[in-house]
Design an enzyme around this catalytic site. Structure first.
Site, PDB file in Angstrom:
ATOM      1  N   GLY A  45      10.604 -43.967 -67.512  1.00 40.58           N
ATOM      2  CA  GLY A  45      10.114 -45.341 -67.539  1.00 40.58           C
ATOM      3  C   GLY A  45       9.334 -45.561 -68.817  1.00 40.58           C
ATOM      4  O   GLY A  45       9.046 -44.617 -69.550  1.00 40.58           O
ATOM      5  N   GLN A  50       3.109 -49.118 -74.562  1.00 41.11           N
ATOM      6  CA  GLN A  50       3.457 -47.824 -75.146  1.00 41.11           C
ATOM      7  C   GLN A  50       4.242 -47.954 -76.452  1.00 41.11           C
ATOM      8  O   GLN A  50       4.342 -46.992 -77.208  1.00 41.11           O
ATOM      9  CB  GLN A  50       4.299 -46.992 -74.161  1.00 41.11           C
ATOM     10  CG  GLN A  50       3.496 -46.446 -72.998  1.00 41.11           C
ATOM     11  CD  GLN A  50       4.375 -45.584 -72.121  1.00 41.11           C
ATOM     12  OE1 GLN A  50       5.116 -46.100 -71.286  1.00 41.11           O
ATOM     13  NE2 GLN A  50       4.325 -44.279 -72.328  1.00 41.11           N
ATOM     14  N   CYS A  90       4.143 -38.065 -69.454  1.00 39.88           N
ATOM     15  CA  CYS A  90       4.108 -39.392 -70.049  1.00 39.88           C
ATOM     16  C   CYS A  90       4.561 -39.289 -71.502  1.00 39.88           C
ATOM     17  O   CYS A  90       4.136 -38.385 -72.215  1.00 39.88           O
ATOM     18  CB  CYS A  90       2.682 -39.924 -69.974  1.00 39.88           C
ATOM     19  SG  CYS A  90       2.479 -41.547 -70.719  1.00 39.88           S
ATOM     20  N   LEU A  91       5.387 -40.222 -71.924  1.00 41.66           N
ATOM     21  CA  LEU A  91       5.881 -40.182 -73.310  1.00 41.66           C
ATOM     22  C   LEU A  91       4.746 -40.375 -74.313  1.00 41.66           C
ATOM     23  O   LEU A  91       4.876 -40.005 -75.476  1.00 41.66           O
ATOM     24  CB  LEU A  91       6.959 -41.254 -73.524  1.00 41.66           C
ATOM     25  CG  LEU A  91       8.264 -41.041 -72.743  1.00 41.66           C
ATOM     26  CD1 LEU A  91       9.210 -42.215 -72.966  1.00 41.66           C
ATOM     27  CD2 LEU A  91       8.934 -39.733 -73.130  1.00 41.66           C
ATOM     28  N   HIS A 132       3.168 -45.626 -62.186  1.00 37.03           N
ATOM     29  CA  HIS A 132       2.743 -45.062 -63.482  1.00 37.03           C
ATOM     30  C   HIS A 132       2.847 -46.116 -64.591  1.00 37.03           C
ATOM     31  O   HIS A 132       1.931 -46.280 -65.394  1.00 37.03           O
ATOM     32  CB  HIS A 132       3.631 -43.842 -63.790  1.00 37.03           C
ATOM     33  CG  HIS A 132       3.382 -43.193 -65.127  1.00 37.03           C
ATOM     34  ND1 HIS A 132       2.924 -41.891 -65.246  1.00 37.03           N
ATOM     35  CD2 HIS A 132       3.555 -43.642 -66.390  1.00 37.03           C
ATOM     36  CE1 HIS A 132       2.802 -41.597 -66.538  1.00 37.03           C
ATOM     37  NE2 HIS A 132       3.193 -42.634 -67.256  1.00 37.03           N
ATOM     38  N   GLU A 133       3.948 -46.854 -64.602  1.00 37.61           N
ATOM     39  CA  GLU A 133       4.143 -47.854 -65.663  1.00 37.61           C
ATOM     40  C   GLU A 133       3.208 -49.052 -65.493  1.00 37.61           C
ATOM     41  O   GLU A 133       2.699 -49.587 -66.474  1.00 37.61           O
ATOM     42  CB  GLU A 133       5.603 -48.322 -65.708  1.00 37.61           C
ATOM     43  CG  GLU A 133       6.640 -47.217 -65.948  1.00 37.61           C
ATOM     44  CD  GLU A 133       6.315 -46.271 -67.091  1.00 37.61           C
ATOM     45  OE1 GLU A 133       5.630 -46.692 -68.046  1.00 37.61           O
ATOM     46  OE2 GLU A 133       6.729 -45.105 -67.036  1.00 37.61           O
ATOM     47  N   HIS A 136      -0.058 -48.382 -66.951  1.00 38.27           N
ATOM     48  CA  HIS A 136      -0.102 -48.565 -68.409  1.00 38.27           C
ATOM     49  C   HIS A 136      -0.482 -50.000 -68.769  1.00 38.27           C
ATOM     50  O   HIS A 136      -1.161 -50.228 -69.766  1.00 38.27           O
ATOM     51  CB  HIS A 136       1.268 -48.265 -69.048  1.00 38.27           C
ATOM     52  CG  HIS A 136       1.493 -46.815 -69.351  1.00 38.27           C
ATOM     53  ND1 HIS A 136       0.688 -46.095 -70.202  1.00 38.27           N
ATOM     54  CD2 HIS A 136       2.458 -45.952 -68.950  1.00 38.27           C
ATOM     55  CE1 HIS A 136       1.153 -44.847 -70.297  1.00 38.27           C
ATOM     56  NE2 HIS A 136       2.216 -44.732 -69.541  1.00 38.27           N
TER      57      HIS A 136
END
Ligand code: ZN
Length: 162
Positions: A45, A50, A90-91, A132-133, A136
């Site tokens: 995701g 991000q 996480c990216l 999670h997203e 963000h």
């Protein structure tokens, strides 16, 4: 537009993203670019902050069908239930993972790229990715949802590699 993934401790990751007032060409283009970036980074995701865009837009790979993905505008968790453990990454925190406890089941509401209202009831991996997203969008990272000592250790481990 050239987008790249912002990495911790980039201040964009701590900013609360703004609501999308109108879903137009720009938002659709952004969502497509985000899907591409997510795929090339092998992520599950991605949230717009991000990639440096302070808008409430997230995407999630379809956990069952790898070739499709969903985009959600102004997503909100309206109901949650249960408890589950999962090793998250996480990216924006490359190389770090930790067990994170979250509700296992959620109802998320938002809009699709055509501006239609969506209601997604899901459990398991997709429920986790969506939570999670959405975090963000509020400037929250998965390391904020673990114990203080473990968080400090992970941040030390991460900073030593920067
Ligand atoms: Zn993330």
């Amino acid at each position: 537009m050239h987008l790249e993934i912002k990495v911790y401790p980039d201040t964009m990751l701590r900013k609360k993203a703004g609501s999308v007032k109108k879903i137009g060409k720009e938002e659709r283009r952004l969502a497509c670019d985000m899907i591409e970036i997510m795929r090339s980074a092998n992520g599950l995701g991605l949230a717009a902050p991000q990639v440096g865009i302070s808008k409430r837009i997230i995407i999630a790979g379809d956990t069952e069908n790898k070739s499709s993905a969903i985009a959600l505008i102004n997503p909100v968790v309206v109901k949650k239930r249960g408890v589950s453990h999962f090793c998250e990454g996480c990216l924006s925190l490359p190389g770090l993972t930790s067990d994170v406890v979250r509700p296992d089941w959620v109802i998320v509401e938002g809009f699709n790229l055509d501006g239609e209202k969506l209601k997604i009831e899901t459990a398991g991996l997709l429920a986790r990715v969506l939570q999670h997203e959405i975090d963000h969008l509020n400037g929250v990272l998965f390391i904020d949802r673990i114990g203080l000592l473990r968080r400090k250790r992970l941040i030390r481990q991460f900073s030593s590699k920067l």
